[in-house]
Design an enzyme around this catalytic site. Structure first.
Site, short mmCIF file in Angstrom:
data_model
loop_
_atom_site.label_atom_id
_atom_site.label_comp_id
_atom_site.label_asym_id
_atom_site.label_seq_id
_atom_site.Cartn_x
_atom_site.Cartn_y
_atom_site.Cartn_z
N ASN A 28 20.68 -6.41 33.17
CA ASN A 28 20.42 -7.55 34.08
C ASN A 28 21.20 -7.33 35.37
O ASN A 28 21.96 -8.17 35.83
CB ASN A 28 20.79 -8.87 33.40
CG ASN A 28 20.24 -10.05 34.17
OD1 ASN A 28 19.22 -9.94 34.85
ND2 ASN A 28 20.91 -11.17 34.09
N HIS A 30 22.72 -6.48 39.09
CA HIS A 30 22.71 -7.08 40.42
C HIS A 30 23.40 -6.10 41.38
O HIS A 30 23.83 -5.01 40.97
CB HIS A 30 23.39 -8.45 40.42
CG HIS A 30 24.75 -8.44 39.79
ND1 HIS A 30 25.82 -7.78 40.37
CD2 HIS A 30 25.22 -8.97 38.64
CE1 HIS A 30 26.89 -7.93 39.61
NE2 HIS A 30 26.55 -8.64 38.55
N GLY A 32 26.21 -5.87 42.58
CA GLY A 32 27.57 -5.44 42.20
C GLY A 32 27.53 -4.19 41.33
O GLY A 32 28.28 -3.23 41.56
N HIS A 33 26.61 -4.17 40.35
CA HIS A 33 26.48 -2.98 39.50
C HIS A 33 26.00 -1.79 40.34
O HIS A 33 26.48 -0.67 40.18
CB HIS A 33 25.43 -3.22 38.41
CG HIS A 33 25.77 -4.30 37.44
ND1 HIS A 33 25.09 -5.50 37.38
CD2 HIS A 33 26.72 -4.37 36.48
CE1 HIS A 33 25.59 -6.24 36.42
NE2 HIS A 33 26.60 -5.60 35.87
N GLN A 57 31.33 -8.54 21.58
CA GLN A 57 32.16 -9.27 22.54
C GLN A 57 31.68 -10.71 22.76
O GLN A 57 32.20 -11.41 23.62
CB GLN A 57 32.27 -8.52 23.86
CG GLN A 57 31.00 -8.41 24.67
CD GLN A 57 31.14 -7.41 25.82
OE1 GLN A 57 31.15 -6.21 25.61
NE2 GLN A 57 31.23 -7.90 27.04
N LYS A 145 35.84 -5.39 39.80
CA LYS A 145 37.08 -6.18 39.84
C LYS A 145 36.82 -7.67 39.59
O LYS A 145 37.75 -8.43 39.41
CB LYS A 145 37.78 -5.99 41.20
CG LYS A 145 38.57 -4.69 41.24
CD LYS A 145 39.00 -4.31 42.63
CE LYS A 145 40.26 -4.95 43.08
NZ LYS A 145 40.74 -4.39 44.36
N LYS A 146 35.55 -8.07 39.58
CA LYS A 146 35.29 -9.48 39.25
C LYS A 146 35.82 -9.78 37.84
O LYS A 146 36.36 -10.85 37.59
CB LYS A 146 33.80 -9.82 39.32
CG LYS A 146 33.58 -11.33 39.14
CD LYS A 146 32.15 -11.71 39.15
CE LYS A 146 31.48 -11.45 37.86
NZ LYS A 146 31.84 -12.39 36.78
N SER A 183 25.73 -11.54 36.44
CA SER A 183 24.46 -11.66 35.72
C SER A 183 24.24 -13.10 35.29
O SER A 183 23.11 -13.56 35.16
CB SER A 183 24.47 -10.76 34.49
OG SER A 183 24.61 -9.42 34.91
N ARG A 184 25.33 -13.83 35.06
CA ARG A 184 25.18 -15.21 34.56
C ARG A 184 24.81 -16.19 35.67
O ARG A 184 24.46 -17.33 35.37
CB ARG A 184 26.46 -15.64 33.83
CG ARG A 184 26.63 -14.91 32.50
CD ARG A 184 27.73 -15.50 31.64
NE ARG A 184 27.68 -14.97 30.28
CZ ARG A 184 28.42 -13.96 29.81
NH1 ARG A 184 29.28 -13.36 30.60
NH2 ARG A 184 28.29 -13.55 28.56
O1 PAF Z 1 31.45 -6.02 31.99
C1 PAF Z 1 30.53 -5.77 31.20
O2 PAF Z 1 29.34 -5.77 31.55
C2 PAF Z 1 30.86 -5.50 29.74
O3 PAF Z 1 31.94 -6.23 29.32
C3 PAF Z 1 31.03 -3.99 29.44
C4 PAF Z 1 32.23 -3.43 30.16
C5 PAF Z 1 29.79 -3.22 29.83
C6 PAF Z 1 31.27 -3.80 27.94
O4 PAF Z 1 30.20 -4.28 27.19
#
Ligand code: PAF
Length: 278
Positions: A28, A30, A32-33, A57, A145-146, A183-184
């Site tokens: 998902n 954006h 930033g990625h 997680q 860094k977010k 993403s949220r």
């Molecule tokens: O920041 C994220 O998107 C996740 O926590 C990561 C580092 C990909 C681990 O699932």
């Protein structure tokens, strides 16, 4: 760009490279990625992005099931950003058996702030990141860094396990109004989206007040944090924390320390986090 779903294929493909630069994500994507992917390009001889929504997680009440899975759109964007390889494993590929070996990060770093409000979150993050870094044989890995505390926990994990990997932080990307990209953010209604800027505005206000303080003690830090939490509450947010910490280890700061202000708060059903280095 290669899109790979299995560990065997990934190993086979990456065998030809000496220095993978890896951007782990949950998809998902954006801007930033994509900025991280562009930052990764000159840092390795192959740029790899992983896309995996990591069940470990998420707490049972969190958004694992509804987290947007947008692989086709993500791959298009990654290709345009210059990514060479996408590793997008199914859950059965990453966790063919229940993942009973897990990484437990130290409580003083991982049970505060995010870890306090999301117990077990960093165990899930560290476990999957260790596995992804091992699978991709990453020599450089980039994280935004977010997710300030996440970046710090991962940096410490890699250091303590003596993994030969440079961990690089990418600057937080923001919308024109200042909202940190996440993403949220897609969960926000139109009205909430208009209001969401209040989180970064609050951080800026705390940062400005900190710059004006000549000395720091627990009392004036507390006062600034409480005031910021109250401002958010008055505007209809449900803040988990606004915290002034030192950048080095996220512990309580002393006069002269480099500072970071971190916040997490819910707007309606959406929990957002943000931070600002001072
Ligand atoms: O920041 C994220 O998107 C996740 O926590 C990561 C580092 C990909 C681990 O699932």
């Amino acid at each position: 760009m290669e899109i790979i779903h299995t560990i065997a294929e990934l190993r086979d493909h990456l065998a030809a490279f000496r220095h993978p630069a890896v951007v782990p994500t949950m998809g998902n994507l954006h801007a930033g990625h994509l900025a991280l992917v562009r930052q990764a390009k000159p840092l390795g001889d192959v740029t790899v992005s992983t896309i995996f929504v990591n069940r470990l997680q998420f707490a049972p009440h969190e958004d694992f099931d509804t987290y947007p899975r947008t692989l086709d759109a993500d791959c298009e964007q990654l290709q345009a950003a210059g990514c060479d390889v996408v590793f997008a494993p199914k859950e059965t590929e990453m966790y063919p058996h229940p993942q009973s070996f897990k990484v437990h990060p130290p409580t003083e770093l991982a049970d505060i702030l995010e870890g306090h409000f999301r117990p077990g979150f960093f165990i899930g993050v560290c476990t999957v990141v260790l596995k992804l870094l091992s699978l991709t044989q990453a020599r450089t890995a980039l994280f935004g860094k977010k997710d300030y505390q996440q970046l710090m926990v991962i940096r410490n994990m890699v250091k303590q396990f003596a993994m030969p990997i440079d961990i690089v932080g990418g600057e937080t990307q923001r919308s024109d109004d200042g909202l940190a990209l996440s993403s949220r953010n897609g969960y926000l209604s139109e009205a909430e989206r208009a209001q969401a800027v209040q989180l970064s505005t609050t951080l800026k206000t705390v940062a400005k007040a900190l710059r004006a303080e000549s000395s720091l003690d627990a009392a004036n830090i507390n006062r600034l944090e409480s005031h910021a939490m109250q401002t958010l509450s008055n505007a209809g947010w449900r803040p988990d924390y606004v915290a002034v910490r030192r950048q080095a280890d996220l512990q309580m700061p002393h006069t002269g320390d480099a500072l970071v202000v971190l916040a997490a708060a819910r707007l309606g059903a959406t929990r957002l986090i943000d931070n600002l280095e001072v």
